[in-house]
Design an enzyme around this catalytic site. Structure first.
Site, PDB file in Angstrom:
ATOM      1  N   LYS A  77       0.853  -1.198   0.000  1.00  0.00           N
ATOM      2  CA  LYS A  77       0.000   0.000   0.000  1.00  0.00           C
ATOM      3  C   LYS A  77       0.885   1.243   0.000  1.00  0.00           C
ATOM      4  CE  LYS A  77      -3.940   1.828   2.720  1.00  0.00           C
ATOM      5  NZ  LYS A  77      -4.763   1.586   3.931  1.00  0.00           N
ATOM      6  N   SER A 152      -9.725   1.241   2.977  1.00  0.00           N
ATOM      7  CA  SER A 152      -8.918   2.062   2.102  1.00  0.00           C
ATOM      8  C   SER A 152      -7.832   1.294   1.352  1.00  0.00           C
ATOM      9  CB  SER A 152      -8.243   3.175   2.920  1.00  0.00           C
ATOM     10  OG  SER A 152      -7.387   2.621   3.897  1.00  0.00           O
ATOM     11  N   SER A 176      -9.764  -1.159   7.203  1.00  0.00           N
ATOM     12  CA  SER A 176      -9.215  -1.042   5.844  1.00  0.00           C
ATOM     13  C   SER A 176      -8.435  -2.233   5.315  1.00  0.00           C
ATOM     14  CB  SER A 176      -8.334   0.198   5.741  1.00  0.00           C
ATOM     15  OG  SER A 176      -9.143   1.322   5.597  1.00  0.00           O
TER      16      SER A 176
HETATM   17  N1  GLN Z   1     -13.145   3.355   6.341  1.00  0.00           N
HETATM   18  C1  GLN Z   1     -12.624   3.806   7.588  1.00  0.00           C
HETATM   19  C2  GLN Z   1     -12.309   5.281   7.513  1.00  0.00           C
HETATM   20  O1  GLN Z   1     -12.595   5.852   6.529  1.00  0.00           O
HETATM   21  C3  GLN Z   1     -11.430   3.004   7.970  1.00  0.00           C
HETATM   22  C4  GLN Z   1     -10.243   3.376   7.186  1.00  0.00           C
HETATM   23  C5  GLN Z   1      -9.027   2.600   7.582  1.00  0.00           C
HETATM   24  O2  GLN Z   1      -9.108   1.569   8.249  1.00  0.00           O
HETATM   25  N2  GLN Z   1      -7.890   3.144   7.195  1.00  0.00           N
HETATM   26  O3  GLN Z   1     -11.801   5.865   8.419  1.00  0.00           O
END
Ligand code: GLN
Length: 484
Positions: A77, A152, A176
Site C-alpha cells: 500500500k 482504504s 481497511s
Molecule cells: N473506512 C474507515 C475510515 O474511513 C477506515 C479506514 C481505515 O481503516 N484506514 O476511516
C-alpha cells in the site's frame, strides 16, 4: 504461475521448478494485462522488480541462506515509505514525496528476500471504504469492475484477488484490511495494535493504525505476518514479544472451540445474503465440534460514532505537518505564510480529508473537547471492556465483516454517512486494539464475495489463523477466481 500461492511459489523455487525471475515475469505480465481495467497499482517499476528477482536467484545459486519470502512478489500500500520510491498516500499533497528511508515493514520484507512488485492505490491518507477517495482515480473490484473493491487498502486487495500479486500489505485503522479483503474474496488480517511497527507508515490515526497482510489463503497470510511482525524500538508502541511461527501451527485445529456470536452483529442493516452466508459458516464450525455461545457487545452500537471522533481528531493533528512548508505540495499562488499554508492544503487535500480535518479540529477544540473527544475515549474504553467480558466465555468472536457485499462505484461517494456505515462491524476491533481477520465465506447471487470476520483476544493471532484455517480447509470459496 499467477494462480500459485506464496507457499507454493516458495516450494517450486526450492525444487528448482521456477526461478524468482520467472515468477516476477509472470506477475508483471499479469499486471500489464489487468491494470488498464483494475487500476490497483500507483507505481510499478518493472526494471527494479527484475533486478531484485535476479538478486534473489543469484543468492540461491551461490548457496546463501534465503529469507522466508525469497522470490515471492509482495505489493505494498502506498502509505508505507519506500526509500527512493515515490510514496503518495493516495494524495496530491504528497505527489512528489520520495522518502529517504524504508518503513519497518518494508525493511522486514527485504530482509526476508521478498520482491516488492509495486505500490498500491488507496483512499487518500487511508480515509475511506471504497478506494474512490484516491487522488489518482478509483480501483475496481476484480469480481465486478463496476463495483468498488472496498478500502482504504482497495489496491492491495484487488491486486491479490486479481492475480497481480500473491501477497500484499495493507493498513487497517477502522477496517481497511478486513473490509476490502471481504469485498474482494480474500484473506486479510489486522494484527493486535503494537504487533507490527508503524515506523515509516504515514499516519492516519496513530492509536488505531496497524499494518497487516492480504493473501488468498490463511497460510499465506500467516507467512506474511510472520515476516513483517516484531519489535522495533523506533515505534514506541511496538511490542517486544517474540513472533510465533504462525505457519508451523496454522493447520492444527483448535479443540473445544467456543465461538462467541454477538447479537449486535446481526441487527438492522445487515444484508440477508451476507447473514445467510455467515450463519452457514457458523454451522460448518459446529459440524467440526465448535460450540456457539451467545455473547453481547452492548457498546458496539456506539463504536462507529466514537471511531469517527477519535480517528478524525488524531488525523487532524497528524496532518498538520502537510502545509507546503514542512512537508508536501506548496501552492504556486503568491501569498504570505499563513495563506501559503491554507492554499497549499486546499489544493493538496481532497474533500474527505478536509472533512476529517475539520471534524477533528472541532472535536478537539476547547469547549467541545469534553463533550466529544473525551466522551469518545470513554466509549472506547467500554467497547474494550465488552470484549474482555466476551472473551471470558469464548475463544473467538465471529460475525460478518461488512453489512453488504461490494457496492457500485459512485453509489455512496456523495453520502459520507452511508460510506462510514461500511465499517460498522470492523471499527470496534481497532478501538479495542484487538486482532481481526476476514476470510471468504460465500458469494451473493450476483457473484460478489462475502467475508466472515474473526476477532480474538490481544496477541492471539496464532489462534485466529488456526481457527480461520479450520473453515478454509472444509470449504472451497478461496479456490474460486474472478473471470478475466
Ligand atoms: N473506512 C474507515 C475510515 O474511513 C477506515 C479506514 C481505515 O481503516 N484506514 O476511516
Amino acid at each position: 504461475m499467477i494462480e500459485k500461492t506464496a507457499t507454493e511459489l516458495l516450494a517450486m523455487q526450492a525444487a528448482g521448478q521456477a526461478s524468482a525471475a520467472e515468477i516476477a515475469e509472470a506477475f508483471l505480465a499479469s499486471i500489464r494485462q489487468r491494470e488498464p481495467q483494475l487500476q490497483a497499482f500507483l507505481h510499478v517499476d518493472e526494471a527494479a522488480v527484475r533486478s531484485r528477482a535476479a538478486q534473489v536467484d543469484a543468492k540461491r545459486a551461490a548457496g546463501q541462506p534465503l529469507g522466508k519470502l525469497a522470490g515471492v512478489p509482495v505489493a505494498v500500500k502506498d502509505v508505507l515509505c519506500t526509500k527512493g520510491v515515490r510514496t503518495t498516500a493516495g494524495s496530491r499533497i504528497l505527489e512528489n514525496f520520495v522518502p529517504p528511508y524504508h518503513a519497518h515493514a518494508i525493511e522486514r520484507l527485504l530482509a526476508e528476500d521478498a520482491v516488492l512488485i509495486g505500490k498500491t492505490n488507496m483512499d487518500e491518507f487511508a480515509m475511506g471504504s471504497s478506494t474512490e477517495n484516491s487522488a489518482y482515480g478509483a480501483t475496481r473490484n476484480p469480481w465486478n469492475p463496476e463495483c468498488i473493491p472496498g478500502g482504504s487498502s482497495g489496491g492491495s486487495a484487488a491486486a491479490v484477488a486479481g492475480r497481480e500479486s500473491p501477497l500484499a500489505v495493507g493498513t487497517d485503522t477502522g477496517g481497511s484490511i478486513r473490509q476490502p479483503a471481504a469485498l474482494c474474496g480474500i484473506v486479510g488480517m489486522k494484527p493486535t495494535y503494537g504487533r507490527v511497527s508503524r515506523y515509516g507508515l504515514i499516519a492516519f490515526a496513530s492509536s488505531l493504525d496497524q499494518v497487516g497482510p492480504f493473501a488468498r489463503t490463511v497460510e499465506d497470510a500467516a507467512l506474511l505476518l510472520e515476516a513483517i511482525a516484531g519489535h522495533d524500538p523506533r515505534d514506541s508502541t511496538s511490542v517486544n514479544r517474540p513472533v510465533p511461527a504462525y505457519t508451523q501451527t496454522v493447520n492444527q485445529p483448535v479443540d473445544g472451540l467456543r465461538i462467541g456470536v454477538p447479537k449486535e452483529f446481526f441487527g438492522e442493516g445487515l444484508d440477508a445474503e451476507v447473514e445467510a452466508a455467515v450463519r452457514a459458516a457458523l454451522k460448518e464450525y459446529e459440524k467440526q465440534g465448535a460450540k456457539l455461545v451467545d455473547v453481547s457487545l452492548p457498546h458496539s452500537p456506539y463504536a462507529l460514532a466514537a471511531y469517527y471522533i477519535v480517528a478524525p481528531a488524531e488525523a487532524s493533528s497528524n496532518l498538520a505537518r502537510f502545509d507546503g512548508m514542512h512537508y508536501g505540495h506548496r501552492t504556486k499562488q503568491k501569498a504570505d505564510l499563513i495563506a501559503t499554508y491554507s492554499k497549499s492544503r486546499a489544493e493538496g487535500f481532497g474533500k474527505e480529508v478536509q472533512r476529517r480535518i475539520m471534524i477533528g479540529t472541532y472535536v478537539l477544540s476547547s469547549g467541545y473537547k469534553d463533550a466529544y473527544y473525551v466522551k469518545a475515549l470513554q466509549v472506547r474504553r467500554l467497547v474494550k471492556q465488552d470484549f474482555d467480558i466476551a472473551f471470558e466465555a469464548c475463544d473467538v468472536v465471529m460475525g460478518p465483516t461488512t453489512p453488504t457485499a461490494a457496492f457500485p462505484i459512485g453509489a455512496k461517494s456523495d453520502d459520507p454517512l452511508a460510506m462510514y456505515l461500511s465499517d460498522v462491524y470492523t471499527v470496534s476491533c481497532n478501538l479495542a486494539g484487538l486482532p481481526g481477520l476476514s476470510l471468504p465465506c460465500g458469494f451473493t447471487r450476483a457473484g460478489l464475495p462475502i467475508g466472515l470476520q474473526l476477532l480474538g483476544p490481544a496477541f492471539e493471532e496464532e489462534k485466529l489463523f488456526r481457527i480461520a484455517r479450520m473453515y478454509e480447509a472444509a470449504t472451497d470459496w478461496h479456490m474460486k477466481r474472478p473471470a478475466f
